[in-house]
Design an enzyme around this catalytic site. Sequence first.
Site, mmCIF file in Angstrom:
data_model
loop_
_atom_site.group_PDB
_atom_site.id
_atom_site.type_symbol
_atom_site.label_atom_id
_atom_site.label_comp_id
_atom_site.label_asym_id
_atom_site.label_seq_id
_atom_site.Cartn_x
_atom_site.Cartn_y
_atom_site.Cartn_z
ATOM 1 N N HIS A 1 25.566 31.951 41.624
ATOM 2 C CA HIS A 1 25.784 32.273 40.207
ATOM 3 C C HIS A 1 24.971 33.507 39.842
ATOM 4 O O HIS A 1 23.734 33.457 39.848
ATOM 5 C CB HIS A 1 25.353 31.064 39.377
ATOM 6 N N GLU B 1 36.793 22.702 37.673
ATOM 7 C CA GLU B 1 35.642 21.988 38.223
ATOM 8 C C GLU B 1 35.111 21.090 37.114
ATOM 9 O O GLU B 1 34.738 21.574 36.034
ATOM 10 C CB GLU B 1 34.554 22.954 38.710
ATOM 11 N N HIS C 1 27.517 19.560 39.482
ATOM 12 C CA HIS C 1 26.342 19.547 38.595
ATOM 13 C C HIS C 1 25.585 18.233 38.673
ATOM 14 O O HIS C 1 26.086 17.187 38.282
ATOM 15 C CB HIS C 1 26.672 19.858 37.137
ATOM 16 N N ASN D 1 25.438 25.508 46.790
ATOM 17 C CA ASN D 1 24.966 26.509 45.833
ATOM 18 C C ASN D 1 23.529 26.901 46.218
ATOM 19 O O ASN D 1 22.641 26.041 46.245
ATOM 20 C CB ASN D 1 25.024 25.897 44.422
ATOM 21 N N HIS E 1 18.952 28.341 43.943
ATOM 22 C CA HIS E 1 17.533 28.009 43.808
ATOM 23 C C HIS E 1 16.686 28.412 45.007
ATOM 24 O O HIS E 1 15.461 28.365 44.942
ATOM 25 C CB HIS E 1 17.363 26.556 43.384
ATOM 26 N N THR F 1 23.339 25.469 33.630
ATOM 27 C CA THR F 1 24.589 25.431 32.869
ATOM 28 C C THR F 1 24.698 24.071 32.188
ATOM 29 O O THR F 1 24.877 23.050 32.840
ATOM 30 C CB THR F 1 25.790 25.652 33.824
ATOM 31 N N ARG G 1 23.722 35.375 37.075
ATOM 32 C CA ARG G 1 23.567 35.240 35.626
ATOM 33 C C ARG G 1 23.285 36.599 35.004
ATOM 34 O O ARG G 1 22.781 37.512 35.667
ATOM 35 C CB ARG G 1 22.418 34.279 35.300
ATOM 36 N N ARG H 1 18.187 35.786 36.796
ATOM 37 C CA ARG H 1 16.960 35.007 36.992
ATOM 38 C C ARG H 1 16.833 34.459 38.415
ATOM 39 O O ARG H 1 15.754 34.167 38.872
ATOM 40 C CB ARG H 1 16.867 33.872 35.979
ATOM 41 N N GLU I 1 30.085 32.323 40.959
ATOM 42 C CA GLU I 1 30.015 31.663 39.655
ATOM 43 C C GLU I 1 29.597 32.702 38.632
ATOM 44 O O GLU I 1 28.636 33.456 38.867
ATOM 45 C CB GLU I 1 28.977 30.537 39.752
HETATM 46 N N1 PXP Z 1 28.906 23.806 39.655
HETATM 47 C C1 PXP Z 1 28.647 24.612 38.616
HETATM 48 C C2 PXP Z 1 29.780 25.234 37.908
HETATM 49 C C3 PXP Z 1 27.313 24.894 38.235
HETATM 50 O O1 PXP Z 1 27.067 25.700 37.183
HETATM 51 C C4 PXP Z 1 26.263 24.336 38.967
HETATM 52 C C5 PXP Z 1 24.842 24.657 38.600
HETATM 53 O O2 PXP Z 1 24.570 25.978 38.897
HETATM 54 C C6 PXP Z 1 26.584 23.521 40.059
HETATM 55 C C7 PXP Z 1 27.900 23.248 40.365
HETATM 56 C C8 PXP Z 1 25.509 22.922 40.911
HETATM 57 O O3 PXP Z 1 24.727 22.056 40.154
HETATM 58 P P1 PXP Z 1 23.395 21.508 40.781
HETATM 59 O O4 PXP Z 1 22.522 22.680 41.074
HETATM 60 O O5 PXP Z 1 22.857 20.610 39.730
HETATM 61 O O6 PXP Z 1 23.783 20.763 42.046
#
Ligand code: PXP
Length: 253
Positions: A47, A155, A198, A11, A14, A105, A49, A53, A74
Amino acid sequence: MPVPHLRLGVNIDHVATIRNARGGIHPDPVRAAKVAIAAGADGITAHLREDRRHIRDDDIARLKAAIDKPLNFEMAATDEMVGIALQTNPYATCLVPEKRTERTTEGGLDVARQHIVLAPVVTELSRAGIRVSLFIAPERPQIEMAAAIRAPVVEIHVGAWCEALATGNARSAETEWQRIRDGAAFAKTLGLEVHAGHGLDYATAEVIAELPEIVELNIGHFLVGESVFDGLSETVTKMRAAMDRGRAKVRRL
Ligand code: PXP
């Protein structure tokens, strides 16, 4: 039965968070996606949003055009996001709850209560050939309803388990782990493909990898943070190795 490969979805939200802190174009999440893929990521998750952001609309379009591995989009189950998904045609979508005030999330979708809203979204995206995943807590009513509305994938939100471990709450961590383990096994019996995500880091990803029902992990924040110290390529390589170590233990059970 052979243990299925455990895919790593990286992901890159960030990377966009850091870019947006200053405006401009650096660091570019698309470049991060390419580096992650070269280092062993099986797919890229982003993602979009409602408040944009981190990831922006043009990031999604550029990712789709630039990467040669599956894009997991996402999104909240809103008309706007469904429209963007249909236009972008990613390999997959992961439907998540979204609150404007949350930092990330915070919980899973309440599929059991919101199935009337979610079912048509699952149907519409599936008809367009997009694989749909529902981000849920490992609770039976959520898993049962996900299967009932014909989502092919769930998930499992593992954030509570990661948080309990990080704060040294052993009892809560054990309870959460049982929920994850039982939930993954139950979802598999209903024919669902099971992913998890997550809050994962090297240690927790290695442990989760021991659950053979889980075939994909989506990991973001830790990987981007750790890249500050080791670089993204090295970080993804280390994560891949941690997952492989965990997976290898399944064969020894
Ligand atoms: N899976 C989903 C559905 C999420 O919403 C997130 C956070 O954006 C992640 C995985 C990844 O989580 P993390 O950034 O804490 O590794």
